[in-house]
Design an enzyme around this catalytic site. Sequence first.
Site, PDB file in Angstrom:
ATOM      1  CG  ASP A   1      -2.723  -0.735   0.796  1.00 34.18           C
ATOM      2  OD1 ASP A   1      -2.692  -1.345   0.155  1.00 34.18           O
ATOM      3  OD2 ASP A   1      -2.599  -1.764   2.393  1.00 34.18           O
TER       4      ASP A   1
ATOM      5  NE  ARG B   1      -3.534   2.340   1.135  1.00 35.25           N
ATOM      6  CZ  ARG B   1      -3.922   3.141   2.616  1.00 35.25           C
ATOM      7  NH1 ARG B   1      -3.084   4.165   2.785  1.00 35.25           N
ATOM      8  NH2 ARG B   1      -4.100   2.428   3.307  1.00 35.25           N
TER       9      ARG B   1
END
Length: 436
Positions: free
Chosen positions: A318, A394
Amino acid sequence: MTFTAAPALSGSVAVPGDKSISHRSLMLSALAVGESRVEGLLEGEDVLATAAAMRAMGADIRRDDDGIWHIHGVGVGGLLQPQEALDMGNSGTSTRLLMGLVASHGITATFVGDASLSKRPMARVTEPLSRVGANFTTSPGDRLPLTMTGACPAVPLDYTLPVASAQVKSAILLAGLNTPGITRVVEPIPTRDHSERMLKGFGADLEVKVHPDGTRIITLKGEAELKPQNIVVPGDPSSAAFPMVAALLVPGSQVTIANVGLNATRAGLIDLLREMGGSIEIINAREVGGEPVGDLVVTASALNGVEPDPARAPSMIDEYPVAFVAAAFAHGRSIFRGLDELRVKESDRIATMATGLRAIGVTVEELEDGIIIDGSGGQPLPGGGPIATRLDHRIAMSFAVAGLVSRDGVTIDDMRPVATSFPTFTTLLQTLGAIA
């Protein structure tokens, strides 16, 4: 929103609770008999979607004014038939793990999500869960909306993961909780192990064996009886990644990020940034609730290009978007490979980052399984935008960090998705002095 060049960042901040641990603490507490207490729960939209789903299936979940969450569980096997579709919003973790729970209960549940989640393939979970006896009706491409009916009793599964995925592993283990017999998962490439740690903490009969080649074999005895727990959720290392990279890139900065989870299966970015020359010191190392935790002292540093081992991918999957930003300001070329998983996240994170980086002045070559980035040698990039984030939290935060070391600022098309995982993101940047 536009993020512009920032003065030196300073101060001490804390990031929200770990998203992976927050999801699992709610799910397992809801399957324990008695009251569990959770402190430090991430109160982003993704985790709140999990809480709403567990309420819909019978758990009593409430939050005190002091931020402590109290969960009265229904017991393993006690999930109730939800009366309405379970709205997962943007949360792939909620969806895949909850499908594992439902798979071994005699109930039917429909899962729906937002436009981004509805594009994400679910076959990697529906395929193994079908083997335990669950039935699925999915939208074209094995996507949401989907309806599933669990099997009770379910069939214990012996499964070797074809791809490194903590979500698939966890879904199978959660299905195994209410399945008679032994559920066995073989993990050729280790992934984050929060599920195993927390299942043991709640009293599940679970064993992990590690072969000399690194393969992990996880066995779980079914028809478990889980005991309520008091859980303290550490700060999310995936959220800490953004102020960490910002502090490394903005000249003159020194920032302390308190109470960050340092689980070895999640610490790949710290190792990578140190290899690039980043000054990151861990102080006050300790263990909280079975998870290693520490405070990070991050000092602005000149970074060098890097070509990390693709095997590192699961430990920082991530964090790659913001790692790409760090590489964009490094001296020399960085080559990232083995990142096929990024193609099926909230967006195609390889393509979305490549397009956005080009838009702010970075020389980029997109690979089928990665990306090549030529760094600026520490010089500010021109900036630009608006960056199309594709509803990906993100991506939005990564380009916000890039804006802090740009000449003309970086404009983000939509910051609202950040609320899924880091609702205090802009407030944190203000605390450090990045935003006036």
